[in-house]
Design a protein around this motif. Structure first.
Motif, PDB file in Angstrom:
ATOM      1  N   ILE A  96     -14.641   8.274  30.152  1.00 35.20           N
ATOM      2  CA  ILE A  96     -14.381   7.011  30.855  1.00 35.20           C
ATOM      3  C   ILE A  96     -15.410   5.955  30.461  1.00 35.20           C
ATOM      4  CG2 ILE A  96     -14.300   5.894  33.119  1.00 35.20           C
ATOM      5  CD1 ILE A  96     -13.486   8.489  34.361  1.00 35.20           C
ATOM      6  N   ILE A  97     -14.917   4.763  30.149  1.00 36.16           N
ATOM      7  CA  ILE A  97     -15.828   3.625  29.955  1.00 36.16           C
ATOM      8  C   ILE A  97     -15.421   2.574  30.988  1.00 36.16           C
ATOM      9  CG2 ILE A  97     -16.753   1.922  28.345  1.00 36.16           C
ATOM     10  CD1 ILE A  97     -16.114   3.774  26.085  1.00 36.16           C
ATOM     11  N   ALA A  98     -16.330   2.303  31.941  1.00 40.68           N
ATOM     12  CA  ALA A  98     -15.934   1.457  33.072  1.00 40.68           C
ATOM     13  C   ALA A  98     -16.986   0.399  33.353  1.00 40.68           C
ATOM     14  CB  ALA A  98     -15.740   2.323  34.315  1.00 40.68           C
ATOM     15  N   SER A  99     -16.556  -0.835  33.464  1.00 37.38           N
ATOM     16  CA  SER A  99     -17.495  -1.893  33.843  1.00 37.38           C
ATOM     17  C   SER A  99     -17.413  -2.114  35.358  1.00 37.38           C
ATOM     18  CB  SER A  99     -17.199  -3.183  33.083  1.00 37.38           C
ATOM     19  OG  SER A  99     -15.917  -3.631  33.392  1.00 37.38           O
ATOM     20  N   THR A 100     -18.330  -2.900  35.892  1.00 37.09           N
ATOM     21  CA  THR A 100     -18.383  -3.193  37.321  1.00 37.09           C
ATOM     22  C   THR A 100     -18.192  -4.683  37.536  1.00 37.09           C
ATOM     23  OG1 THR A 100     -19.847  -1.349  37.782  1.00 37.09           O
ATOM     24  CG2 THR A 100     -19.894  -3.142  39.357  1.00 37.09           C
ATOM     25  N   TYR A 101     -17.450  -5.040  38.564  1.00 40.18           N
ATOM     26  CA  TYR A 101     -17.211  -6.470  38.844  1.00 40.18           C
ATOM     27  C   TYR A 101     -17.455  -6.809  40.298  1.00 40.18           C
ATOM     28  CZ  TYR A 101     -16.133  -8.227  34.379  1.00 40.18           C
ATOM     29  OH  TYR A 101     -16.280  -8.662  33.099  1.00 40.18           O
ATOM     30  N   GLY A 102     -17.214  -8.074  40.644  1.00 43.01           N
ATOM     31  CA  GLY A 102     -17.375  -8.517  42.026  1.00 43.01           C
ATOM     32  C   GLY A 102     -18.756  -8.136  42.503  1.00 43.01           C
ATOM     33  N   ASP A 103     -18.807  -7.520  43.647  1.00 48.31           N
ATOM     34  CA  ASP A 103     -20.084  -7.071  44.169  1.00 48.31           C
ATOM     35  C   ASP A 103     -20.099  -5.547  44.102  1.00 48.31           C
ATOM     36  OD1 ASP A 103     -22.525  -7.196  45.270  1.00 48.31           O
ATOM     37  OD2 ASP A 103     -21.861  -7.601  47.316  1.00 48.31           O
ATOM     38  N   GLY A 104     -20.186  -5.030  42.888  1.00 54.58           N
ATOM     39  CA  GLY A 104     -20.188  -3.581  42.699  1.00 54.58           C
ATOM     40  C   GLY A 104     -18.800  -2.972  42.738  1.00 54.58           C
ATOM     41  N   LEU A 315       1.325 -22.617  38.239  1.00 56.68           N
ATOM     42  CA  LEU A 315      -0.085 -22.228  38.162  1.00 56.68           C
ATOM     43  C   LEU A 315      -0.916 -22.954  39.219  1.00 56.68           C
ATOM     44  CD1 LEU A 315      -2.138 -20.639  36.476  1.00 56.68           C
ATOM     45  CD2 LEU A 315      -2.199 -22.533  34.856  1.00 56.68           C
ATOM     46  N   ILE A 316      -1.691 -22.171  39.981  1.00 64.31           N
ATOM     47  CA  ILE A 316      -2.613 -22.764  40.962  1.00 64.31           C
ATOM     48  C   ILE A 316      -4.033 -22.545  40.444  1.00 64.31           C
ATOM     49  CG2 ILE A 316      -3.390 -22.724  43.365  1.00 64.31           C
ATOM     50  CD1 ILE A 316      -0.741 -21.299  44.074  1.00 64.31           C
ATOM     51  N   LEU A 317      -4.723 -23.639  40.136  1.00 65.57           N
ATOM     52  CA  LEU A 317      -6.087 -23.545  39.602  1.00 65.57           C
ATOM     53  C   LEU A 317      -7.066 -23.956  40.699  1.00 65.57           C
ATOM     54  CD1 LEU A 317      -5.360 -25.372  36.221  1.00 65.57           C
ATOM     55  CD2 LEU A 317      -5.624 -22.909  36.546  1.00 65.57           C
ATOM     56  N   ILE A 318      -7.994 -23.058  41.012  1.00 67.30           N
ATOM     57  CA  ILE A 318      -8.952 -23.358  42.082  1.00 67.30           C
ATOM     58  C   ILE A 318     -10.366 -23.152  41.553  1.00 67.30           C
ATOM     59  CG2 ILE A 318      -9.686 -22.777  44.434  1.00 67.30           C
ATOM     60  CD1 ILE A 318      -6.943 -21.593  44.946  1.00 67.30           C
ATOM     61  N   GLY A 319     -11.262 -24.097  41.833  1.00 70.14           N
ATOM     62  CA  GLY A 319     -12.624 -23.890  41.343  1.00 70.14           C
ATOM     63  C   GLY A 319     -13.610 -24.853  41.941  1.00 70.14           C
ATOM     64  N   ASN A 320     -14.876 -24.681  41.514  1.00 68.79           N
ATOM     65  CA  ASN A 320     -15.909 -25.639  41.924  1.00 68.79           C
ATOM     66  C   ASN A 320     -16.955 -25.765  40.819  1.00 68.79           C
ATOM     67  OD1 ASN A 320     -17.244 -23.226  42.188  1.00 68.79           O
ATOM     68  ND2 ASN A 320     -17.945 -23.568  44.270  1.00 68.79           N
ATOM     69  N   GLY A 321     -17.686 -26.887  40.868  1.00 69.74           N
ATOM     70  CA  GLY A 321     -18.795 -27.120  39.934  1.00 69.74           C
ATOM     71  C   GLY A 321     -18.403 -26.907  38.484  1.00 69.74           C
ATOM     72  N   THR A 322     -19.220 -26.100  37.774  1.00 61.01           N
ATOM     73  CA  THR A 322     -18.966 -25.886  36.344  1.00 61.01           C
ATOM     74  C   THR A 322     -17.689 -25.087  36.103  1.00 61.01           C
ATOM     75  OG1 THR A 322     -20.433 -23.987  36.493  1.00 61.01           O
ATOM     76  CG2 THR A 322     -21.383 -26.014  35.626  1.00 61.01           C
ATOM     77  N   GLY A 323     -17.140 -24.500  37.168  1.00 63.51           N
ATOM     78  CA  GLY A 323     -15.872 -23.767  37.040  1.00 63.51           C
ATOM     79  C   GLY A 323     -14.747 -24.662  36.555  1.00 63.51           C
ATOM     80  N   LEU A 324     -14.948 -25.983  36.691  1.00 67.83           N
ATOM     81  CA  LEU A 324     -13.905 -26.902  36.226  1.00 67.83           C
ATOM     82  C   LEU A 324     -13.698 -26.748  34.710  1.00 67.83           C
ATOM     83  CD1 LEU A 324     -11.942 -29.080  37.114  1.00 67.83           C
ATOM     84  CD2 LEU A 324     -13.723 -30.784  36.785  1.00 67.83           C
ATOM     85  N   ASP A 427     -19.966 -16.208  45.036  1.00 67.22           N
ATOM     86  CA  ASP A 427     -20.316 -16.156  46.458  1.00 67.22           C
ATOM     87  C   ASP A 427     -19.888 -17.466  47.095  1.00 67.22           C
ATOM     88  OD1 ASP A 427     -21.483 -13.710  46.030  1.00 67.22           O
ATOM     89  OD2 ASP A 427     -23.413 -14.611  45.488  1.00 67.22           O
ATOM     90  N   GLY A 428     -19.391 -17.392  48.293  1.00 67.27           N
ATOM     91  CA  GLY A 428     -18.939 -18.607  48.966  1.00 67.27           C
ATOM     92  C   GLY A 428     -17.522 -18.911  48.556  1.00 67.27           C
ATOM     93  N   MET A 429     -17.334 -19.609  47.437  1.00 61.44           N
ATOM     94  CA  MET A 429     -16.000 -20.063  47.074  1.00 61.44           C
ATOM     95  C   MET A 429     -15.031 -18.900  46.819  1.00 61.44           C
ATOM     96  SD  MET A 429     -13.775 -21.158  44.301  1.00 61.44           S
ATOM     97  CE  MET A 429     -14.740 -20.794  42.901  1.00 61.44           C
ATOM     98  N   ALA A 430     -15.292 -18.103  45.764  1.00 62.06           N
ATOM     99  CA  ALA A 430     -14.304 -17.070  45.387  1.00 62.06           C
ATOM    100  C   ALA A 430     -14.171 -16.000  46.463  1.00 62.06           C
ATOM    101  CB  ALA A 430     -14.694 -16.441  44.056  1.00 62.06           C
ATOM    102  N   SER A 431     -15.309 -15.614  47.071  1.00 62.47           N
ATOM    103  CA  SER A 431     -15.215 -14.536  48.070  1.00 62.47           C
ATOM    104  C   SER A 431     -14.462 -15.026  49.316  1.00 62.47           C
ATOM    105  CB  SER A 431     -16.600 -14.014  48.429  1.00 62.47           C
ATOM    106  OG  SER A 431     -17.407 -15.060  48.862  1.00 62.47           O
ATOM    107  N   ASP A 432     -14.680 -16.300  49.720  1.00 59.74           N
ATOM    108  CA  ASP A 432     -13.956 -16.825  50.889  1.00 59.74           C
ATOM    109  C   ASP A 432     -12.462 -16.937  50.598  1.00 59.74           C
ATOM    110  OD1 ASP A 432     -16.328 -16.934  52.123  1.00 59.74           O
ATOM    111  OD2 ASP A 432     -16.422 -19.109  52.378  1.00 59.74           O
ATOM    112  N   ILE A 433     -12.133 -17.360  49.372  1.00 64.44           N
ATOM    113  CA  ILE A 433     -10.713 -17.499  49.036  1.00 64.44           C
ATOM    114  C   ILE A 433     -10.053 -16.118  49.024  1.00 64.44           C
ATOM    115  CG2 ILE A 433      -9.136 -18.104  47.150  1.00 64.44           C
ATOM    116  CD1 ILE A 433     -10.982 -20.522  46.689  1.00 64.44           C
ATOM    117  N   ASP A 434     -10.786 -15.141  48.543  1.00 64.15           N
ATOM    118  CA  ASP A 434     -10.258 -13.773  48.544  1.00 64.15           C
ATOM    119  C   ASP A 434      -9.948 -13.332  49.983  1.00 64.15           C
ATOM    120  OD1 ASP A 434      -9.862 -11.611  46.509  1.00 64.15           O
ATOM    121  OD2 ASP A 434     -10.935 -10.517  48.084  1.00 64.15           O
ATOM    122  N   GLN A 435     -10.870 -13.640  50.874  1.00 66.80           N
ATOM    123  CA  GLN A 435     -10.648 -13.269  52.288  1.00 66.80           C
ATOM    124  C   GLN A 435      -9.436 -13.980  52.867  1.00 66.80           C
ATOM    125  OE1 GLN A 435     -14.138 -13.836  54.629  1.00 66.80           O
ATOM    126  NE2 GLN A 435     -14.944 -11.816  54.114  1.00 66.80           N
TER     127      GLN A 435
END
Ligand SMILES: Cc1cc2nc3c(=O)[nH]c(=O)nc-3n(C[C@H](O)[C@H](O)[C@H](O)COP(=O)(O)O)c2cc1C
Length: 460
Positions: A96-104, A315-324, A427-435
Motif C-alpha cells: 500500500i502507498i497512501a498519502s494523508t489529507y485534511g487533518d490526518g 460548476l460551483i467554485l468557492i474560495g478565499n484569498g490566494t485560492g482565487l 481551516d475555517g473556510m473549507a472545514s466550515d463548508i464541509d460541515q
C-alpha cells in the motif's frame, strides 16, 4: 529390515492417513481453489493499492507495479477503495502507498477501505488473516497528523489479523532516503524490483519572472502579488495543476492561475512572515527578492484531484484569498471552451475598498455569461460603509457565512448535477463548508459526492 519405534510407526500411519484423505478429496479441493480464484479471475498474487489525492502516491504505486511486472510477478494495481477485503483473501500480498489529507484523513479514493474492513470483521469474516502487507505512508511533517492515514491503515490491518512484512515507512515531503529504504525492504522480502527508486521529483525548468504586481495596497491583510512567469517549454498543464518552486533543496506548491493558451504561468502569492518578522522562504522570495528578468527553478505538477469536470457539468467554485488563483484557471478554461453550463463563483477577501482581486475580469465574465452567479464576501467590511455596487452580490463576512444564506440555491444546483470545487484556506473556510454540506446533505451523501468527483478541494 529397518525396525521402527512405536511412535515412529504411529507418525507414519497418521501421515499416510492424511495423504490418503487429501487424495480422496483432491477433486473437491481443486474445485475449492478454482472457485476462489474464479470469483476474482483478474486478481494475481500481489496487490499494489494506493490512496492519493494529488497523484504522487498513485504514480509511485504505478511505478512499483510496473517494476514488479517487469520482474516477472503477476500484479494488480488499484485504488484502496477498489479493493474489497474479499479480494484480499485471494491475493496474499498487499503493498500500500497512501498519502494523508485534511487533518490526518484519507484521500477520497481511500476512504471506504477501512470502513469495509471493519464491517467484514464485525460480520465475523476474518478475510485478511492470511494477508502479508507493507505500507509506504506519504505525508508532510508540517501537518500535526503526520502520515496519520498510513499509520491508521497499519493499525487496523494488524488488528484484523494481517501480518506486516515490516513497520510502515513514513515519507516526509517525498524525501529520497525513505523511498530508497522502501525499495530495499521490499527487495529483502523477496520482491523482484528492476529499477532504482522512482523519481517523483519531476524535471525542473528555469522560469523567468516577467512581471510582478502588488494587487492590494492599503489592505488590512498581508500583501498579495500577481506574478507572471515565462511559459514552461517542457510541460503542459490544465486548470487545477500546481507550480512547484524549488528553493534551497525544498519546494513550495502554488495553484496555477492561468492556462498555457495565455502564454504565461500566473501565480497569486500572499507575502507571509514568521512570528519573528522574517519573511517566509517561498513567499519572501517570490514577493520581494526575486528580480524581474531573472530565473527560478520550477516544476509543473499534475493535480488530477482538482482537474475540471466535463464542460457540460454546472460548476460551483468557492474560495478565499490566494485560492482565487486555482478557481480563475477553471473560469478561464470554461471561457475558452465556450461552455454553456452554469457557473457560480463565491469567494472571500478582506476589504471591499482594497481587495478587489481581478475585479474587471470577473465582472466581464459575469456580464458575458461565463459566470451565472457571482458572490463576493468581505470579512473586514466596516458595518457602516456601503458595500461597493459591483456585478453580482456582495456580502459582509466570510464565504462560509454567505453560503449559509444560499442553502436553497446550492441544493438546487446540486440537484442539477453541479460539482463543487473549493480552493483556499483549509481551516475555517473549507472545514466550515464541509460541515455545512454534511449538515445539509448528510455525511454519506457528502462522501458520495466526493467519490463521484463532484466535490473537490485544493486547500492548504
Ligand atoms: C490539503 C492538504 C492536507 C494535507 N494533510 C496532511 C496531513 O494531515 N498529514 C500529513 O502527513 N500530510 C498531509 N499532507 C501532505 C500530503 O500527504 C503529501 O503532500 C503527499 O505527498 C501527497 O500525496 P498525493 O499527491 O499522493 O496525494 C497534506 C497535503 C495537502 C495538500
Amino acid at each position: 529390515m529397518i525396525s521402527l519405534q512405536p511412535w515412529g510407526q504411529a507418525s507414519l500411519l497418521i501421515l499416510g492417513w492424511c495423504l490418503l484423505t487429501l487424495w480422496c478429496f483432491r477433486a473437491s479441493l481443486r474445485q475449492f481453489w478454482h472457485n476462489r480464484r474464479a470469483a476474482h479471475p483478474d486478481l494475481p498474487e500481489i496487490l499494489v493499492a494506493y490512496a492519493s489525492e494529488g497523484g504522487t502516491a498513485a504514480a509511485l504505486a504505478g511505478d512499483l507495479a510496473q517494476q514488479l511486472e517487469q520482474g516477472g510477478e503477476a500484479v494488480a494495481l488499484l485504488s484502496l477503495n477498489q479493493l474489497s477485503p474479499q479480494q484480499l483473501a485471494v491475493s496474499r500480498r498487499l503493498l500500500i502507498i497512501a498519502s494523508t489529507y485534511g487533518d490526518g484523513e484519507a484521500p477520497a479514493n481511500g476512504q471506504q477501505f477501512l470502513r469495509r474492513l471493519q464491517h467484514s470483521q464485525q460480520q465475523g469474516q476474518h478475510v485478511v488473516q492470511d494477508v502479508r502487507y507493507a505500507i509506504l505512508a506519504l505525508g508532510d511533517d508540517d501537518y500535526p497528523q503526520f502520515c496519520a492515514f498510513g499509520l491508521q491503515l497499519h493499525k487496523q490491518l494488524q488488528q484484523a489479523g494481517a501480518q506486516p512484512m515490516f513497520d510502515p515507512l513514513c515519507v516526509n515531503r517525498q524525501e529520497r532516503q525513505t523511498l530508497q529504504l522502501w525499495q530495499q525492504q521490499l527487495a529483502a522480502q523477496g520482491f523482484t524490483l528492476t529499477d532504482a527508486v522512482a523519481d517523483v521529483h519531476t524535471a525542473t525548468e528555469a522560469l523567468t519572472l516577467e512581471q510582478r504586481r502588488w494587487l492590494n495596497p492599503g489592505s488590512p491583510g498581508a500583501a498579495l502579488y500577481e506574478l507572471h512567469l515565462s511559459k514552461p517549454h517542457h510541460s503542459h498543464w490544465q486548470a487545477g495543476d500546481i507550480a512547484r518552486l524549488w528553493l534551497a533543496g525544498r519546494y513550495r506548491d502554488y495553484s496555477i492561475a492561468s492556462l498555457p493558451e495565455e502564454n504565461h504561468l500566473r501565480l497569486l502569492v500572499r507575502e507571509q512572515h514568521h512570528d519573528n518578522g522574517e519573511p517566509g522562504l517561498g513567499s519572501g522570495w517570490l514577493c520581494q527578492q526575486w528580480q524581474p528578468g531573472s530565473t527560478s527553478r520550477f516544476s509543473v505538477r499534475s493535480n488530477p484531484a482538482f482537474h475540471a469536470p466535463p464542460t457540460a457539468v454546472p460548476l460551483i467554485l468557492i474560495g478565499n484569498g490566494t485560492g482565487l488563483a486555482g478557481l480563475r484557471a477553471h473560469l478561464k478554461q470554461r471561457s475558452l471552451q465556450n461552455s454553456q453550463a452554469s457557473c457560480w463563483l463565491l469567494f472571500g477577501e478582506r476589504s471591499p475598498e482594497h481587495d478587489r482581486i481581478w475585479q474587471q475580469e470577473l465582472d466581464h465574465w459575469y456580464q458575458s455569461g461565463v459566470l451565472t452567479e457571482l458572490d463576493r464576501c468581505y470579512s473586514r467590511a466596516s458595518g457602516a460603509a456601503e458595500l461597493p455596487a459591483l456585478c453580482g452580490r456582495s456580502h459582509r463576512g466570510y464565504v462560509q457565512h454567505a453560503l449559509q444564506g444560499e442553502q436553497k440555491r446550492l441544493l438546487q444546483w446540486l440537484k442539477q448535477g453541479a460539482a463543487i470545487y473549493i480552493c483556499g484556506s483549509r481551516d475555517g473556510m473549507a472545514s466550515d463548508i464541509d460541515q455545512l454540506l454534511q449538515q445539509w446533505l448528510g455525511k454519506r451523501a457528502t462522501e458520495r459526492l466526493q467519490q463521484q468527483g463532484r466535490y473537490r478541494k485544493d486547500v492548504y
